[in-house]
Enzyme design. Structure first.
Site, PDB file in Angstrom:
ATOM      1  CD  GLU A  31      53.742  39.080  53.997  1.00 41.35           C
ATOM      2  OE1 GLU A  31      54.490  38.909  53.700  1.00 41.35           O
ATOM      3  OE2 GLU A  31      53.245  40.140  54.120  1.00 41.35           O
TER       4      GLU A  31
ATOM      5  CG  ASP B  29      55.754  35.909  50.851  1.00 38.16           C
ATOM      6  OD1 ASP B  29      55.319  35.918  49.775  1.00 38.16           O
ATOM      7  OD2 ASP B  29      56.014  36.495  51.202  1.00 38.16           O
TER       8      ASP B  29
END
Length: 571
Positions: free
Chosen positions: A254, A315
């Site tokens: 991330e 993500d």
């Protein structure tokens, strides 16, 4: 809605039967059979334009005789123009326009003797793209396409503009009159420099008060502090890493995704942006997922060694791919790294490893597969609608239209069914193959997995980012629902935004965290009656102390600040 239309490649649109049908149905003037008598005058001639989308989509590409190269103007702006210098006065009998997906709905063809005074020789307000093969009558040394209304939310883009006619002699080798076009970025510099605001938001979006230059400077100041705290070179090899002292591991996917998006966006404000981006990319390429080539391993230890199986986190990969598309737009792909090809490789790997093939919703990572307990679960903070738009544009793969639409429909249904008064989404949604619903308890991370918690807190930013850039009705409605509720809940006081909520709006924890209050500023941009509320949120961000150990909140706030000042753009 402003989804990009399906790309019509030259190999398709130049099929004679299709071209003839389009010409017969669209053009006022039918094409006579005697075209062969006229010469192609424009190929290889000097060309200029009002703008270029980036350093690779320049005017000359529309006159190079290739059906695979093109010119494109900046996105979201009218009018725009493209002109060619024929070298000497000519009698013009035909202009053929081979459009890319971004076509002109209303445009004129103009001629000029001196490149200054223009005469219309053709005009339409009903263009539909594909191929426009126009017969007309005019004279001039210069021929210009002058677009006044785009057919899409993007710009104007032509594979080829062909001008046919006759001259009285040989054209001069160089133009004698060359009006100065809109400046284009210096070779090697960023095509969309931070603070340039060349790619406008949808109409009616708010920005904080105080003047654009002052807003941009606040972002740059915060970025410098963020960079000093979290951009590191701790493991040699020419790598850069974004350190995450408040996460489970020192380096997480991330964070690297955030870093790549931020670095590419801040180009023009930070002279080291490309160096940092390339160092982050080198790190990402050195830490592939153990399951899906092309994806990033989710976690690394203090020695930058991948741990916990080396599989992926959705993500992080979404932002890595998006960052690569930004980099291609900023710097082109002819340098040490082919950003565009790496982006497409990553996007295809995401589709293979992280998109559920049945629901077309994002999985939690490439580590979950059919038959396990996580296969029908999706994380709401992975529903990055603007990313899916960019992936569709980059690949031409219509699957990403389905992915985008399915996530937008899920946002709408979850808000209506489980958060009618608040619009809040849960961290995790389960049963995505049957009746999707918020998790009833801990399914992956926390007992609050079914509430608005440390994942979903990003949703107003992610949903709002698409709303402000695309003007999409579904994204706008979802963002406005969130904005209306939180503004009323707090009485317009950002300090009252809590740390977590049930979907009905009951506070979970006290305190004040940028990860929770900052994202609501993006949602506030979508409501014309929320200027004071947006200003209050902006001032709350500026007046909250910087925390050099809180990578998560500061990284979110920085990206929110980029967005609310008009500096976020979709490649």
């Amino acid at each position: 809605m402003h989804a990009r239309p399906r790309l019509r490649h030259p190999s398709t649109i130049l099929i004679p039967a299709l071209a003839s049908a389009l010409i017969a149905s669209v053009l006022v003037l039918a094409a006579p059979p005697g075209f062969a008598a006229d010469s192609l005058l424009s190929q290889g001639r000097p060309a200029t334009a009002s703008s270029s989308e980036d350093s690779t989509l320049v005017p000359a590409k529309a006159f190079d005789g290739s059906g695979s190269t093109r010119w494109a103007s900046v996105e979201g702006h009218d009018p725009e123009w493209l002109r060619v210098d024929l070298g000497q006065s000519a009698t013009i009998s035909r202009v053929k326009l081979t459009w890319e997906a971004a076509y002109g709905k209303a445009y004129r063809i103009q001629t000029s003797a001196d490149g200054s005074a223009w005469t219309d020789v053709y005009s339409t307000t009903a263009g539909d793209g594909a191929v426009d093969d126009l017969t007309l009558s005019g004279t001039g040394r210069y021929v210009r396409l002058y677009g006044t209304a785009r057919g899409t939310a993007y710009g104007y883009s032509l594979y080829e503009m062909e001008v046919y006619g006759s001259t009285g002699g040989n054209p001069s080798p160089t133009p004698t009159v060359t009006p100065t076009p809109t400046p284009t970025p210096t070779a090697g510099g960023p095509a969309v420099p931070f603070g340039g605001h060349t790619i406008p938001y949808a109409a009616g979006m708010l920005r904080p008060g105080g003047g654009q230059a002052a807003l941009d400077q606040k972002v740059v100041d915060y970025y410098k502090r963020w960079k000093a705290a979290f951009v590191k070179q701790n493991c040699g090899n020419g790598w850069y890493q974004i350190i995450s002292p408040d996460a489970d591991h020192p380096y997480v996917a991330e964070a690297q995704g955030y870093g790549m998006v931020i670095a590419a966006t801040m180009a023009g404000a930070d002279p080291d942006a490309k160096k940092i981006f390339d160092g982050l990319l080198k790190y990402v390429l050195a830490h592939p997922s153990s399951i899906t080539p092309g994806l990033l391993a989710a976690e690394q230890d203090t020695s930058c060694k991948s741990v916990n199986g080396g599989d992926s986190a959705t993500d992080g990969d979404l932002d890595v791919a998006y960052g690569l598309l930004l980099a291609d737009r900023q710097w082109g792909s002819a340098g040490a790294y082919d950003y565009k090809q790496l982006a497409i490789k990553t996007i295809n790997a995401i589709k293979s490893g992280e998109v559920n093939p049945t629901t077309k919703l994002m999985k939690l990572g490439d580590w979950t597969s059919s038959g396990d307990q996580y296969y029908w679960i999706s994380r709401s903070s992975d529903w990055m609608i603007d990313h899916f738009r960019a992936f569709r544009k980059a690949t031409g793969d219509a699957t990403w239209d389905t992915v985008r639409t399915n996530h937008q429909n899920l946002i709408t249904s979850q808000q209506a069914t489980y958060a009618a008064s608040t619009g809040l989404l849960a961290d995790f949604v389960v049963n995505t193959n049957t009746t999707p619903k918020p998790a009833s308890g801990q399914v992956l991370e926390d007992p609050n997995d079914g509430k608005y918690w440390w994942n979903a807190c990003r949703d107003p930013w992610r949903i709002g980012a698409d709303a402000v850039t695309s003007g999409d009705a579904k994204s706008l409605a979802a963002a406005r629902k969130l904005n209306t509720w939180i503004k009323g809940k707090t009485g317009g006081d950002p300090s009252k935004i809590a740390v977590g909520y049930s979907l009905s709006g009951t506070q979970i924890s006290s305190g004040s965290e940028p990860a929770y209050f900052a994202p609501f500023a993006v949602a506030a941009m979508t409501d014309s009656g929320s200027q004071a509320w947006l200003d209050a949120l902006w001032n709350k961000m500026l007046n909250t102390s910087f925390t050099p150990t809180d990578y998560f909140s500061t990284s979110i706030q920085l990206q929110v600040m980029i967005t609310v000042t008009g500096n976020h753009w979709v490649p």
